[in-house]
Design a protein around this motif. Structure first.
Motif, PDB file in Angstrom:
ATOM      1  N   UNK A  77      -1.293   2.922  -2.597  1.00  0.00           N
ATOM      2  CA  UNK A  77      -2.365   2.122  -3.197  1.00  0.00           C
ATOM      3  C   UNK A  77      -3.493   1.981  -2.177  1.00  0.00           C
ATOM      4  N   UNK A  78      -4.722   2.129  -2.631  1.00  0.00           N
ATOM      5  CA  UNK A  78      -5.882   1.986  -1.746  1.00  0.00           C
ATOM      6  C   UNK A  78      -6.274   0.533  -1.537  1.00  0.00           C
ATOM      7  N   UNK A  79      -6.024  -0.302  -2.548  1.00  0.00           N
ATOM      8  CA  UNK A  79      -6.449  -1.697  -2.475  1.00  0.00           C
ATOM      9  C   UNK A  79      -5.256  -2.626  -2.670  1.00  0.00           C
ATOM     10  N   UNK A  80      -5.450  -3.888  -2.304  1.00  0.00           N
ATOM     11  CA  UNK A  80      -4.420  -4.904  -2.509  1.00  0.00           C
ATOM     12  C   UNK A  80      -4.083  -5.007  -3.996  1.00  0.00           C
ATOM     13  N   UNK A  81      -5.117  -4.963  -4.843  1.00  0.00           N
ATOM     14  CA  UNK A  81      -4.908  -5.080  -6.284  1.00  0.00           C
ATOM     15  C   UNK A  81      -4.067  -3.924  -6.807  1.00  0.00           C
ATOM     16  N   UNK A  82      -4.372  -2.698  -6.366  1.00  0.00           N
ATOM     17  CA  UNK A  82      -3.573  -1.542  -6.782  1.00  0.00           C
ATOM     18  C   UNK A  82      -2.128  -1.694  -6.301  1.00  0.00           C
ATOM     19  N   UNK A  83      -1.963  -2.192  -5.084  1.00  0.00           N
ATOM     20  CA  UNK A  83      -0.623  -2.411  -4.538  1.00  0.00           C
ATOM     21  C   UNK A  83       0.152  -3.430  -5.340  1.00  0.00           C
ATOM     22  N   UNK A  84      -0.515  -4.517  -5.714  1.00  0.00           N
ATOM     23  CA  UNK A  84       0.123  -5.533  -6.550  1.00  0.00           C
ATOM     24  C   UNK A  84       0.542  -4.949  -7.901  1.00  0.00           C
ATOM     25  N   UNK A  85      -0.355  -4.150  -8.486  1.00  0.00           N
ATOM     26  CA  UNK A  85      -0.043  -3.529  -9.775  1.00  0.00           C
ATOM     27  C   UNK A  85       1.155  -2.588  -9.653  1.00  0.00           C
ATOM     28  N   UNK A 143       0.825  -1.212   0.000  1.00  0.00           N
ATOM     29  CA  UNK A 143       0.000   0.000   0.000  1.00  0.00           C
ATOM     30  C   UNK A 143       0.857   1.259   0.000  1.00  0.00           C
ATOM     31  N   UNK A 144       2.153   1.127   0.215  1.00  0.00           N
ATOM     32  CA  UNK A 144       3.037   2.286   0.263  1.00  0.00           C
ATOM     33  C   UNK A 144       3.135   2.846   1.673  1.00  0.00           C
ATOM     34  N   UNK A 145       3.738   4.015   1.779  1.00  0.00           N
ATOM     35  CA  UNK A 145       3.944   4.641   3.089  1.00  0.00           C
ATOM     36  C   UNK A 145       2.643   5.313   3.525  1.00  0.00           C
TER      37      UNK A 145
END
Length: 192
Positions: free
Chosen positions: A42-50, A11-13
């Protein structure tokens, strides 16, 4: 006092990283929180993965090494949340001066020939965890012990993956407080 490098999740910092660093600083420790995503979150796990895939695993490790190399002479405690835990594990196992490894919500694979000299390792993980299956954790534990690490694993039944993060749907306040109580004692034991 210990010197700690704390890596963020996919998700970042987010505030949880700053809050964790503040908890450790309140105990007198020096804490570094490298931003491996260079300001992106990233707001979501998917965004974080991307985001992780876009940057690439090797680049994330390169950034982590660049941030920690000037500090490693001091005998760091490596720590991280989920993806950050995997990065922390990789760095700690490669740093002969590492004083400890604190893993929150994640682990990483390790080479069969990995060796460490009685590295203290503490893992806090949901039970069950969608990203850290029981079979995986059992194999990871055995490989870490075989490598020479002194490993303790703390399971949190019913908690979600990122249970220490108040901004996550996984947040479990009781499990989070228990984690921090145990983790801060672990860090204190590794201090000067």
């Amino acid at each position: 006092m210990a010197e700690i490098v704390l890596f963020h999740s996919a998700h970042g910092t987010r505030p949880v990283v700053r809050e964790a660093a503040d908890r450790m600083r309140a105990r007198g420790h020096q804490v570094h929180t490298p931003d491996l995503f260079h300001g992106r979150t990233a707001r979501t796990v998917e965004e974080g993965r991307d985001l992780k895939e876009e940057i690439g695993h090797e680049e994330l490790l390169r950034r982590a090494v660049t941030e920690t190399a000037p500090l490693s002479e001091r005998g760091l405690i490596y720590a991280g949340f989920s993806l950050g835990a995997a990065i922390a594990q990789n760095l700690a196992l490669a740093d002969v001066r590492a004083r400890g490894l604190l893993l929150l919500h994640g682990t990483s694979d390790l080479a069969e020939d990995a060796t460490v000299d009685e590295l203290p390792v503490q893992l806090h993980v949901a039970d069950p965890d969608p990203f850290e299956s029981s079979d995986w954790l059992n194999a990871w534990y055995l490989r870490m012990r075989r490598a020479g690490a002194e490993v303790e694993v703390h399971h949190y039944p019913g908690a979600g993956h990122l249970f220490t993060d108040p901004d996550s749907e996984d947040h479990d306040p009781e499990a989070a407080e228990r984690t921090w109580r145990i983790a801060l004692d672990f860090v204190a034991e590794l201090s000067d």
